[in-house]
Structures are given as C-alpha cells and as structure tokens.
Design an enzyme around this catalytic site. Structure first.
Site, short mmCIF file in Angstrom:
data_model
loop_
_atom_site.label_atom_id
_atom_site.label_comp_id
_atom_site.label_asym_id
_atom_site.label_seq_id
_atom_site.Cartn_x
_atom_site.Cartn_y
_atom_site.Cartn_z
N ASP A 51 0.87 -1.16 0.00
CA ASP A 51 0.00 0.00 0.00
C ASP A 51 0.92 1.24 0.00
OD1 ASP A 51 -2.30 1.67 0.75
OD2 ASP A 51 -1.41 1.70 2.75
N ASP A 74 0.09 5.17 1.06
CA ASP A 74 -0.01 6.12 2.18
C ASP A 74 -0.04 5.41 3.52
OD1 ASP A 74 -0.55 9.01 1.06
OD2 ASP A 74 -1.63 7.60 -0.23
N ASP A 134 -1.92 -0.27 5.80
CA ASP A 134 -2.26 0.33 7.11
C ASP A 134 -3.74 0.66 7.26
OD1 ASP A 134 -2.26 2.42 5.18
OD2 ASP A 134 -2.21 3.87 6.84
#
Ligand SMILES: O=P(O)(O)OC[C@H]1O[C@H](O[C@H]2O[C@H](CO)[C@@H](O)[C@H](O)[C@H]2O)[C@H](O)[C@@H](O)[C@@H]1O
Length: 365
Positions: free
Chosen positions: A112, A114, A304
């Site tokens: 991922d 960000d 996250d």
C-alpha cells in the site's frame, strides 16, 4: 510492541501462526462501541439504513472518529491498556518464521502507499516517500515481483513512487497496469491493464465537482479526484465541522445509487458499487503473474488502512502468504503480523532483500 498473541499451528504450512482476536477488544471511543463494519469490507458505511437523518449523521461522525487514531488515546482506556490489546506479533521479530513459511515458494510483494511507504501528513499532495524507501523498494523489486496497491489514482501514486519496474493498482485496485514491456516479470509481453470501472468515469467526474462545490465553505476540507473514486479529506477540518463534510457526502451519494462509501484514515471515499477492491486486485495480479492456481506462491501484503483489509482477507481465505498491518494502535484486522510505521516497513523490506541475496549465494555454493 507487546505481543499478546495466541499461537496456533497452521495445518497447511506446518508452522505456528498468530491467531488474531477479532472481537472483545473495545478500542473505539465510548460513542462508537464497535467498529462501523467488520474488517474485510473496506470500511463501508451504511448510508441508507436505520434511524432518522440526525441519527444517521451521528453514526457517520462516530465512524469518522473511530477512523482517527488520536481519538483512541482519549478513550477511557490508558495507552498502556490499549497496547496490551495489540494481538498481532511483529513481522520483524518473527522474520525467520515468516521466511520459513515461504520456503520453496515464490514471494510476491504487495505494498500500500499512504501510511505504509510514506508517513501520513496533513496535505495529501505532499505525502512523499523518502529516497531511502525508494531505493529499498527498487531493490525489493529486483528480488520479487512487486506491486503498489493504492486508493490514489494510478498516475499520482506513480509520480510519488517513480519506479517503472513495479505493477501499480490505483483507485483501490480499479486501475491496474503492469511494468513496461521488457521488464523482468513481463516476459516481453504487453503490460497488463485492468480497468473494471471505466464506465463510471463520467459519473465520478461529476461527483468530484459536486463535492468540491459542497465542501468549499468548510475550512480544511479537501476533495481529491482519484479517477475511479473520490476522496473527501477531513484531517484538517475542525471536529465540530465534521458533520458538514458528512452531510455534503451524504447528500451527493443519495443521488448516485451506483456509488458507495468507504472509509480510510480521516477520509471518506466514494467509489463504484462494483465488486472490486484491493483484494480482487491482488487476485488479478497473482493471475497475471501466472500464479492463479499455484500452491507455491507466497503473497505478502503490507498496508495500514481499512481498505487493505479486503486484501488481508483474501490471503487468509486462500491460506497463502500473510497480511502485515502497519499500525501503532490496536485494530481489528485480518492481517497476521504488524509493523509499527513506514520506517519499520522499510527495515522489513531491506531484510527481505538481504535474506534473498543470502539464499541466492547459498544456492550457488
Ligand atoms: O491506499 P492508500 O495508498 O493508503 O491510499 C489511501 C488514501 O491515502 C491518501 O490519504 C491518506 O494520506 C494522506 C497523506 O498522508 C492524509 O492526509 C490523509 O488523511 C489520509 O487519508 C490519499 O490522499 C487518498 O486519496 C487515498 O485514498
């Protein structure tokens, strides 16, 4: 990180796997007793059901609060109590165990962007990744097929990462493109392309404009066009004005039944109702790489956010590889391990590279 995990033997790999506690850990603020949705649904908010208009907006606000880690500190529990609830073992501390499980299998990396490769910052346009992280990801991609899977539009995430040798899945996986011809993993074929939501482009454009107009008087609100989805950021909006953001999004969504809402870190995300998410993107990429029905593949997905749960869930269901959650605070998750922050992600990736090099050298001795 305190490891309070329960360990159970995994019948398939023969190694011990952490068991993630999915309930009973009330980490949400007093106003939101439980998470708005179960993990694996990309954090979808129910926008049509239950209660009057006011009640529904309140549940939106609760849900927006729950997506804000700073609020977890202000809940009735002390930080140390919350930390004890972290049930995921550290991917760093259990590195050897993870590598043992991958023995004889092809590791495929999914990252991922960000909050995983770049730290979370106030301005989404300035979420740069460090040079050191870029170098590490470049090295990683020389060792394993590597994909970036992001909620951002593909071009934008590419501008941040700037590595042509990777696969990119933008707009939560709704816009996938493989590395250019001639890359190590494309075998000279044309790059893979997948855009399952292309018919939604005009609608998303319209919705973007409407949301810009509706939120322009709310200081700090920012609407981001992610091509096949739209992000409405409230990170810089005063909490007492969050209802304005929620109302704006709700009023626009009402007009577009073919769109749905999901939630990330201080962001509301509007996307097509098609059955496509980061989990489907992961499956599509595995298939493109020729691992559709293989048992000797070991996908590792690091993310996250709530939208990453769709990918963690797919890995769990396939009983292949592992999901690694990047988080300092306890969260409900389908991931198997955790890393605390992007710098730790970088250390983990570098360790993978070193491990691969060593394994290669040993195989030549
Ligand atoms: O799937 P991801 O790569 O994690 O993208 C999810 C969203 O990330 C970005 O927003 C988040 O990061 C921003 C910069 O640190 C932060 O300001 C924001 O509060 C976070 O939600 C991006 O701007 C969104 O478009 C993505 O959907």
């Amino acid at each position: 990180m305190t490891n309070q995990n329960v360990v159970v033997p995994d019948t398939k790999s023969g190694i011990n796997l952490p068991m993630v506690r999915l309930s009973g850990s009330s980490i949400f603020p007093a106003t939101a007793q439980k998470p708005p949705t179960a993990p694996g649904t990309g954090g979808n908010l129910e926008i049509n059901g239950g209660g009057g208009g006011g009640a529904r907006i309140n549940s939106w606000i609760d849900s927006m609060r729950a997506s804000s880690p700073t609020h977890m500190k202000s809940s009735s529990q002390s930080l140390s109590q919350q930390q004890q609830q972290i049930t995921l073992p550290s991917a760093m501390d259990n590195f050897d165990q993870i590598m043992e499980a991958s023995r004889g299998k092809q590791i495929v990396m999914f990252l991922d962007y960000d909050g995983t490769l770049s730290p979370i910052v106030d301005d989404p346009d300035r979420a740069f990744m460090s040079k050191k992280m870029r170098t590490t990801v470049r090295r990683l991609a020389r060792c394993f097929p590597t994909a970036i899977v992001s909620g951002r539009c593909r071009d934008k995430v590419y501008k941040f990462v700037r590595l042509a040798e990777l696969y990119y899945a933008g707009s939560h996986g709704m816009d996938i493109k493989g590395p250019e011809k001639g890359s190590k993993y494309t075998k000279g074929t044309e790059p893979v392309i997948c855009q399952p939501a292309s018919e939604f482009l005009p609608m998303i454009d319209e919705v973007f404009k409407e949301l810009v107009a509706k939120t322009k008087l709310t200081p700090g609100a920012k609407v981001e066009n992610n091509k096949f989805c739209v992000s409405v950021h409230f990170r810089c909006v005063e909490e007492k004005k969050w209802s304005e953001v929620a109302e704006a999004v709700k009023s626009v969504l009402k007009k577009y039944p073919k769109l749905r809402l999901s939630q990330g870190r201080k962001v509301l995300e509007i996307r097509p109702t098609i059955k496509w998410d980061k989990g489907k993107a992961l499956e599509f990429l595995l298939e493109s790489l020729g691992f559709a029905n293989c048992t000797d593949v070991f996908p590792v997905y690091i993310g996250d956010d709530r939208t990453d749960e769709d990918a963690f869930k797919v890995l769990k269901e396939r009983e292949q590889g592992f999901g690694i959650l990047v988080s300092k605070v306890p969260k409900e998750t389908n991931a198997s391990y955790s890393l605390q922050e992007p710098t730790q992600v970088m250390d983990f990736l570098q360790r993978l590279v070193d491990w691969k090099k060593l394994a290669f050298q040993e195989s030549r001795m």
